[in-house]
Design an enzyme around this catalytic site. Structure first.
Site, PDB file in Angstrom:
ATOM      1  N   LYS A   1      -9.688  -1.348 -50.297  1.00 14.44           N
ATOM      2  CA  LYS A   1      -9.290  -1.279 -48.901  1.00 14.44           C
ATOM      3  C   LYS A   1      -9.354   0.182 -48.442  1.00 14.44           C
ATOM      4  CE  LYS A   1      -8.288  -5.630 -48.111  1.00 14.44           C
ATOM      5  NZ  LYS A   1      -9.004  -6.432 -47.093  1.00 14.44           N
TER       6      LYS A   1
ATOM      7  N   LYS B   1     -14.217 -17.350 -44.174  1.00 13.19           N
ATOM      8  CA  LYS B   1     -12.833 -17.617 -44.560  1.00 13.19           C
ATOM      9  C   LYS B   1     -12.374 -18.917 -43.919  1.00 13.19           C
ATOM     10  CE  LYS B   1     -11.354 -12.807 -45.186  1.00 13.19           C
ATOM     11  NZ  LYS B   1     -10.484 -11.721 -44.670  1.00 13.19           N
TER      12      LYS B   1
END
Length: 327
Positions: free
Chosen positions: A150, A246
């Site tokens: 991240k 997703k």
């Protein structure tokens, strides 16, 4: 029909440690669990209300509740797609319907959906946003050889360099969660390939990514926040090399399957991704990952405690769900 029962539960699952991205940190996974019971069989589906898209546990619960009469009267999964819009509410219901159908027919979801027979798949394992040294230390203790870093700040290149030095054996995905600007990407992309990076995910804010019309560097760029359903794919194919599918955003496995198949016809690479959630939420994505180039389905690894019969993870691989869990 009409003998189906719907239950809706809001669940808060503490995490082992904070999960931090460019937009903030969380210490628990907030999910909505849908249970459908019919003729002695039970199907479950779970989703994550996502604040990035204006969803809350209350709004998702209310959306499902508004469809109660139709659902308990025998609404089909096909009709569900037009009754409810894409998003977390439809995802939980859609996945519960798939699970229920599998239980009622004795046919596993992968067969019902025309998916490949499930096998263990490699999953990316996330290294949360932190200082370069802290991320390097986390990478050393993280299982698997595909790590997702991240990003989000001026030290991003230092973060990648530190993790690569700590784990030179690992392939890296870097995920900015819309946190970069057009001036930062060229330097990161230029250095990325030499540092083990195989994919750069959503560098710019959704709707502000025209800089990707001329993509820099040798590393593929993947859409995440810009991608929801099939509706965006034609436009995304002009800017991105791959798309992160997703289920929480597509509205369940039904639309996710269609999105993956259409993305292939457009020449897009496929990542099957997840929100931070447990094994009931993750199970359909693990089956769908059989069609993907890359899977990012590590959500249960972040939970302090998963559900019974949860997914089994080992050295960066995840086994298919058992029938006791889902599908």
């Amino acid at each position: 029909m009409g003998n189906r029962n719907l239950e809706i539960s809001a669940i808060s699952s503490p995490l082992k440690r904070a999960f931090t991205i460019s937009r903030g940190a969380k210490t628990s996974a907030e999910t909505i669990l849908v249970t459908l019971t019919e003729n002695g069989a039970t199907g479950r589906g779970e989703s994550v209300p996502y604040a990035r898209y204006g969803e809350t546990a209350a709004s998702v619960t209310a959306a499902i509740e508004s469809a109660r009469t139709a659902l308990e009267s025998g609404l089909t999964r096909e009709d569900l797609q037009s009754l409810m819009p894409p998003g977390a509410a439809r995802c939980a219901v859609d996945c519960a319907m798939w699970d229920l159908e599998a239980k009622l027919t004795g046919t596993p979801v992968w067969k019902l959906a025309g998916l490949p027979e499930p096998k263990p798949v490699e999953t990316a394992v996330t290294v949360s946003l932190d200082t370069p040294d802290a991320m390097a230390a986390a990478a050393k203790s993280t299982q698997g050889r595909l790590l997702k870093l991240k990003l989000g700040g001026p030290d991003d290149l230092a973060r990648i360099e530190a993790v690569h030095a700590a784990r030179p054996d690992a392939r890296l995905i870097v995920d900015a969660n819309e946190g970069l600007n057009a001036n930062e990407l060229p330097a990161i992309a230029k250095a990325a390939a030499a540092l083990g990076v195989v994919l750069i995910e959503q560098p710019f804010p959704a709707g502000d990514d025209d800089a990707l019309l001329s993509r820099p560097g040798p590393v593929a760029i993947c859409a995440d926040e810009s991608a929801h359903t099939r509706a965006e794919l034609q436009d995304l194919a002009r800017r991105y090399d791959a798309v992160n599918v997703k289920l929480d955003k597509t509205g369940g496995l039904t639309e996710a399957l269609a999105t993956v198949r259409e993305a292939r016809t457009l020449g897009l690479g496929i990542m099957v991704g997840c929100m931070v959630a447990g094994s009931v939420s993750m199970a359909p994505a693990v089956l769908l990952a059989g069609l993907a180039d890359v899977a990012d389905v590590d959500g249960p690894l972040w939970l302090a405690e998963d559900v019974a019969h949860g997914l089994a993870y080992s050295d960066g691989m995840v086994a298919p769900p058992s029938a006791d869990l889902w599908g």
